[in-house]
Design a protein around this motif. Structure first.
Motif, PDB file in Angstrom:
ATOM      1  N   GLU A  44       8.501   3.935  -8.913  1.00 17.44           N
ATOM      2  CA  GLU A  44       7.255   3.894  -9.579  1.00 17.44           C
ATOM      3  C   GLU A  44       6.056   4.501  -8.946  1.00 17.44           C
ATOM      4  O   GLU A  44       5.274   5.352  -9.600  1.00 17.44           O
ATOM      5  CB  GLU A  44       6.733   2.324  -9.793  1.00 17.44           C
ATOM      6  CG  GLU A  44       7.458   1.544 -10.813  1.00 17.44           C
ATOM      7  CD  GLU A  44       6.896   0.200 -10.964  1.00 17.44           C
ATOM      8  OE1 GLU A  44       5.747   0.067 -10.761  1.00 17.44           O
ATOM      9  OE2 GLU A  44       7.812  -0.456 -11.391  1.00 17.44           O
ATOM     10  N   TYR A  45       6.052   4.415  -7.467  1.00 11.69           N
ATOM     11  CA  TYR A  45       5.019   5.117  -6.682  1.00 11.69           C
ATOM     12  C   TYR A  45       5.329   6.477  -6.316  1.00 11.69           C
ATOM     13  O   TYR A  45       4.655   7.198  -5.572  1.00 11.69           O
ATOM     14  CB  TYR A  45       4.868   4.124  -5.501  1.00 11.69           C
ATOM     15  CG  TYR A  45       4.209   2.934  -5.413  1.00 11.69           C
ATOM     16  CD1 TYR A  45       2.993   2.961  -6.095  1.00 11.69           C
ATOM     17  CD2 TYR A  45       4.676   1.809  -4.949  1.00 11.69           C
ATOM     18  CE1 TYR A  45       2.262   1.830  -6.101  1.00 11.69           C
ATOM     19  CE2 TYR A  45       3.981   0.813  -5.023  1.00 11.69           C
ATOM     20  CZ  TYR A  45       2.734   0.635  -5.625  1.00 11.69           C
ATOM     21  OH  TYR A  45       2.048  -0.730  -5.756  1.00 11.69           O
ATOM     22  N   LYS A  46       6.495   6.935  -6.667  1.00 12.62           N
ATOM     23  CA  LYS A  46       7.075   8.192  -6.277  1.00 12.62           C
ATOM     24  C   LYS A  46       7.017   8.372  -5.000  1.00 12.62           C
ATOM     25  O   LYS A  46       6.942   9.436  -4.031  1.00 12.62           O
ATOM     26  CB  LYS A  46       6.066   9.370  -6.973  1.00 12.62           C
ATOM     27  CG  LYS A  46       6.634   9.288  -8.460  1.00 12.62           C
ATOM     28  CD  LYS A  46       5.661  10.526  -9.125  1.00 12.62           C
ATOM     29  CE  LYS A  46       5.910  10.849 -10.733  1.00 12.62           C
ATOM     30  NZ  LYS A  46       6.116   9.413 -11.363  1.00 12.62           N
ATOM     31  N   ALA A  47       7.536   7.355  -4.066  1.00 11.86           N
ATOM     32  CA  ALA A  47       7.640   7.305  -2.484  1.00 11.86           C
ATOM     33  C   ALA A  47       8.913   7.761  -2.016  1.00 11.86           C
ATOM     34  O   ALA A  47       9.901   7.459  -2.843  1.00 11.86           O
ATOM     35  CB  ALA A  47       7.225   5.680  -2.225  1.00 11.86           C
TER      36      ALA A  47
ATOM     37  N   THR B  11       0.702  -1.368  -0.227  1.00 14.45           N
ATOM     38  CA  THR B  11      -0.066   0.230  -0.032  1.00 14.45           C
ATOM     39  C   THR B  11       1.182   1.248   0.026  1.00 14.45           C
ATOM     40  O   THR B  11       1.948   1.268   0.398  1.00 14.45           O
ATOM     41  CB  THR B  11      -0.907   0.126   1.086  1.00 14.45           C
ATOM     42  OG1 THR B  11      -2.000   1.133   1.112  1.00 14.45           O
ATOM     43  CG2 THR B  11      -0.298   0.168   2.729  1.00 14.45           C
ATOM     44  N   VAL B  12       0.251   2.500  -0.394  1.00 13.81           N
ATOM     45  CA  VAL B  12       0.965   3.633  -0.362  1.00 13.81           C
ATOM     46  C   VAL B  12      -0.194   4.557   0.266  1.00 13.81           C
ATOM     47  O   VAL B  12      -1.060   4.498   0.035  1.00 13.81           O
ATOM     48  CB  VAL B  12       1.272   4.154  -1.771  1.00 13.81           C
ATOM     49  CG1 VAL B  12       1.932   5.500  -1.931  1.00 13.81           C
ATOM     50  CG2 VAL B  12       2.287   3.293  -2.691  1.00 13.81           C
TER      51      VAL B  12
ATOM     52  N   LYS C  37      10.457  -0.296  -7.256  1.00 14.84           N
ATOM     53  CA  LYS C  37       8.948  -0.183  -7.004  1.00 14.84           C
ATOM     54  C   LYS C  37       8.659   1.103  -6.331  1.00 14.84           C
ATOM     55  O   LYS C  37       7.689   2.023  -6.505  1.00 14.84           O
ATOM     56  CB  LYS C  37       8.360  -1.138  -6.196  1.00 14.84           C
ATOM     57  CG  LYS C  37       6.957  -1.323  -6.248  1.00 14.84           C
ATOM     58  CD  LYS C  37       6.401  -1.689  -7.665  1.00 14.84           C
ATOM     59  CE  LYS C  37       5.044  -1.985  -7.551  1.00 14.84           C
ATOM     60  NZ  LYS C  37       4.559  -2.177  -8.985  1.00 14.84           N
TER      61      LYS C  37
ATOM     62  N   PHE D 196       5.648   4.266   0.943  1.00 13.10           N
ATOM     63  CA  PHE D 196       5.335   2.708   0.325  1.00 13.10           C
ATOM     64  C   PHE D 196       5.657   1.761   1.190  1.00 13.10           C
ATOM     65  O   PHE D 196       6.590   1.803   2.137  1.00 13.10           O
ATOM     66  CB  PHE D 196       6.289   2.644  -0.929  1.00 13.10           C
ATOM     67  CG  PHE D 196       6.410   1.247  -1.592  1.00 13.10           C
ATOM     68  CD1 PHE D 196       5.113   0.189  -1.602  1.00 13.10           C
ATOM     69  CD2 PHE D 196       7.665   0.455  -1.653  1.00 13.10           C
ATOM     70  CE1 PHE D 196       5.215  -0.953  -2.281  1.00 13.10           C
ATOM     71  CE2 PHE D 196       7.582  -0.710  -2.394  1.00 13.10           C
ATOM     72  CZ  PHE D 196       6.489  -1.148  -2.585  1.00 13.10           C
TER      73      PHE D 196
ATOM     74  N   LYS E  82       5.337  10.562   0.774  1.00 19.58           N
ATOM     75  CA  LYS E  82       4.611   9.587   0.399  1.00 19.58           C
ATOM     76  C   LYS E  82       5.417   8.299   0.855  1.00 19.58           C
ATOM     77  O   LYS E  82       6.702   8.120   0.840  1.00 19.58           O
ATOM     78  CB  LYS E  82       4.497   9.681  -1.044  1.00 19.58           C
ATOM     79  CG  LYS E  82       3.685   8.353  -1.818  1.00 19.58           C
ATOM     80  CD  LYS E  82       3.970   8.568  -3.011  1.00 19.58           C
ATOM     81  CE  LYS E  82       2.554   9.477  -3.605  1.00 19.58           C
ATOM     82  NZ  LYS E  82       2.208   9.397  -4.966  1.00 19.58           N
TER      83      LYS E  82
END
Length: 172
Positions: A97-100, A65-66, A94, A75, A73
Protein backbone atom coordinates in the motif's frame (compact mmCIF):
# COMPACT_ATOMS: atom_id res chain seq x y z
CA UNK A 1 25.46 5.66 -0.76
CA UNK A 2 23.27 6.10 2.32
CA UNK A 3 23.72 4.36 5.65
CA UNK A 4 21.01 3.48 8.18
CA UNK A 5 21.21 2.24 11.78
CA UNK A 6 18.25 0.02 12.78
CA UNK A 7 17.53 -0.96 16.38
CA UNK A 8 14.46 -2.23 18.23
CA UNK A 9 13.09 -3.45 21.51
CA UNK A 10 15.50 -1.71 23.87
CA UNK A 11 12.88 -1.87 26.67
CA UNK A 12 14.05 0.95 28.89
CA UNK A 13 17.76 0.91 28.08
CA UNK A 14 19.17 4.43 27.96
CA UNK A 15 22.97 4.33 28.09
CA UNK A 16 23.03 1.76 25.27
CA UNK A 17 20.95 3.95 22.92
CA UNK A 18 23.22 6.88 23.66
CA UNK A 19 26.31 4.75 22.97
CA UNK A 20 24.90 3.63 19.61
CA UNK A 21 24.02 7.21 18.69
CA UNK A 22 27.50 8.44 19.57
CA UNK A 23 29.15 5.49 17.81
CA UNK A 24 27.34 6.13 14.52
CA UNK A 25 26.07 9.72 14.45
CA UNK A 26 28.87 10.81 12.11
CA UNK A 27 28.50 7.79 9.81
CA UNK A 28 24.77 7.26 9.32
CA UNK A 29 22.14 9.26 7.47
CA UNK A 30 19.24 7.85 9.47
CA UNK A 31 18.75 6.10 12.84
CA UNK A 32 15.60 4.00 13.19
CA UNK A 33 14.11 2.59 16.39
CA UNK A 34 11.33 0.08 15.65
CA UNK A 35 9.52 0.56 18.95
CA UNK A 36 9.40 -0.66 22.53
CA UNK A 37 11.98 1.84 23.71
CA UNK A 38 9.76 2.43 26.75
CA UNK A 39 11.02 6.00 26.70
CA UNK A 40 9.09 9.19 26.12
CA UNK A 41 9.90 11.01 22.86
CA UNK A 42 11.52 13.95 24.67
CA UNK A 43 13.98 11.81 26.64
CA UNK A 44 17.61 12.34 25.63
CA UNK A 45 18.52 8.68 24.91
CA UNK A 46 15.95 8.41 22.07
CA UNK A 47 16.85 11.80 20.56
CA UNK A 48 17.82 11.52 16.91
CA UNK A 49 16.08 8.18 16.32
CA UNK A 50 13.09 7.96 13.99
CA UNK A 51 10.85 6.00 16.34
CA UNK A 52 7.46 4.27 16.19
CA UNK A 53 5.09 3.16 18.94
CA UNK A 54 5.59 -0.34 20.31
CA UNK A 55 3.12 -2.32 22.38
CA UNK A 56 5.09 -1.41 25.54
CA UNK A 57 5.32 2.31 24.69
CA UNK A 58 2.99 5.12 25.72
CA UNK A 59 2.06 8.16 23.68
CA UNK A 60 3.94 10.55 21.50
CA UNK A 61 5.08 8.19 18.76
CA UNK A 62 3.30 7.35 15.51
CA UNK A 63 2.02 3.79 15.12
CA UNK A 64 3.98 3.60 11.87
CA UNK A 65 5.82 5.88 9.51
CA UNK A 66 7.21 5.93 6.00
CA UNK A 67 10.40 7.70 5.01
CA UNK A 68 12.44 7.95 1.85
CA UNK A 69 16.19 7.89 1.59
CA UNK A 70 17.87 7.93 -1.77
CA UNK A 71 15.81 5.82 -4.14
CA UNK A 72 14.33 3.69 -1.36
CA UNK A 73 11.03 3.97 0.50
CA UNK A 74 11.09 2.55 4.03
CA UNK A 75 8.02 1.51 6.02
CA UNK A 76 8.68 1.40 9.79
CA UNK A 77 6.39 -0.18 12.36
CA UNK A 78 6.75 -2.16 15.56
CA UNK A 79 4.77 -5.03 14.11
CA UNK A 80 2.39 -5.97 16.91
CA UNK A 81 -0.63 -4.67 14.95
CA UNK A 82 0.40 -6.87 12.00
CA UNK A 83 0.83 -10.19 13.87
CA UNK A 84 4.49 -10.44 12.84
CA UNK A 85 5.13 -13.27 15.28
CA UNK A 86 3.06 -15.60 13.11
CA UNK A 87 3.38 -14.25 9.55
CA UNK A 88 4.72 -11.34 7.52
CA UNK A 89 1.71 -11.44 5.17
CA UNK A 90 -0.18 -8.51 6.78
CA UNK A 91 3.02 -6.47 6.85
CA UNK A 92 3.66 -7.26 3.20
CA UNK A 93 0.22 -5.99 2.16
CA UNK A 94 0.70 -2.76 4.11
CA UNK A 95 4.17 -2.28 2.58
CA UNK A 96 2.60 -2.67 -0.87
CA UNK A 97 0.00 0.00 0.00
CA UNK A 98 2.84 2.37 0.89
CA UNK A 99 4.87 1.26 -2.16
CA UNK A 100 7.76 0.58 0.23
CA UNK A 101 10.68 -1.60 -0.81
CA UNK A 102 12.14 -1.91 2.71
CA UNK A 103 10.23 -2.73 5.91
CA UNK A 104 11.77 -2.31 9.37
CA UNK A 105 9.97 -3.87 12.32
CA UNK A 106 10.53 -5.42 15.73
CA UNK A 107 8.20 -6.94 18.34
CA UNK A 108 9.30 -10.57 18.07
CA UNK A 109 12.87 -9.83 19.29
CA UNK A 110 13.99 -12.31 16.60
CA UNK A 111 16.77 -11.14 14.30
CA UNK A 112 15.85 -11.62 10.65
CA UNK A 113 16.18 -10.43 7.08
CA UNK A 114 14.38 -11.74 4.03
CA UNK A 115 13.05 -10.63 0.69
CA UNK A 116 9.42 -11.39 -0.09
CA UNK A 117 7.97 -10.31 -3.45
CA UNK A 118 10.71 -7.74 -3.97
CA UNK A 119 10.37 -6.18 -0.48
CA UNK A 120 13.20 -6.43 2.06
CA UNK A 121 11.91 -7.20 5.58
CA UNK A 122 14.30 -6.41 8.43
CA UNK A 123 14.00 -7.16 12.12
CA UNK A 124 17.13 -6.08 14.02
CA UNK A 125 16.35 -8.34 16.98
CA UNK A 126 16.61 -6.78 20.42
CA UNK A 127 19.43 -5.01 22.23
CA UNK A 128 17.92 -6.03 25.57
CA UNK A 129 16.00 -9.31 25.33
CA UNK A 130 16.95 -11.25 22.19
CA UNK A 131 15.08 -14.41 21.26
CA UNK A 132 16.42 -17.40 19.33
CA UNK A 133 19.98 -16.00 19.70
CA UNK A 134 22.16 -14.99 22.60
CA UNK A 135 23.57 -11.85 20.96
CA UNK A 136 21.93 -8.48 21.57
CA UNK A 137 21.79 -7.14 18.02
CA UNK A 138 21.23 -4.14 15.77
CA UNK A 139 21.70 -3.61 12.03
CA UNK A 140 23.53 -1.27 9.72
CA UNK A 141 22.14 -0.98 6.20
CA UNK A 142 24.26 0.43 3.38
CA UNK A 143 22.11 1.56 0.48
CA UNK A 144 24.01 1.60 -2.80
CA UNK A 145 22.47 2.49 -6.14
CA UNK A 146 22.41 -1.13 -7.33
CA UNK A 147 22.39 -3.15 -4.08
CA UNK A 148 21.80 -3.12 -0.34
CA UNK A 149 24.40 -4.40 2.11
CA UNK A 150 23.24 -5.60 5.52
CA UNK A 151 25.59 -5.88 8.49
CA UNK A 152 24.57 -7.19 11.92
CA UNK A 153 26.35 -6.11 15.09
CA UNK A 154 26.31 -7.05 18.74
CA UNK A 155 25.58 -4.27 21.19
CA UNK A 156 29.30 -4.06 22.00
CA UNK A 157 30.02 -3.12 18.34
CA UNK A 158 31.40 -6.48 17.20
CA UNK A 159 30.16 -7.40 13.74
CA UNK A 160 28.63 -10.85 13.34
CA UNK A 161 30.34 -11.37 9.99
CA UNK A 162 28.59 -14.58 9.00
CA UNK A 163 25.25 -12.73 9.03
CA UNK A 164 26.32 -10.06 6.51
CA UNK A 165 24.26 -10.17 3.32
CA UNK A 166 23.75 -8.31 0.08
CA UNK A 167 20.42 -7.83 -1.63
CA UNK A 168 19.54 -6.66 -5.12
CA UNK A 169 16.16 -4.94 -4.98
CA UNK A 170 14.22 -2.98 -7.56
CA UNK A 171 13.94 0.71 -6.81
CA UNK A 172 10.52 2.35 -6.42
Amino acid sequence: MNKILIVSDSHGLTKELEILRERYIQDVDLMIHCGDSQLMPDEKPITGYLTVLGNCDFGGYPMETVTEIGERKIFITHGHKYSVKTSLMNLKYKAREYKANIVCFGHSHVLGAEVIDGILFLNPGSIRLPRERFEKTYMILDLFEDKIKLSVFELNGREIADLAREFILPKR
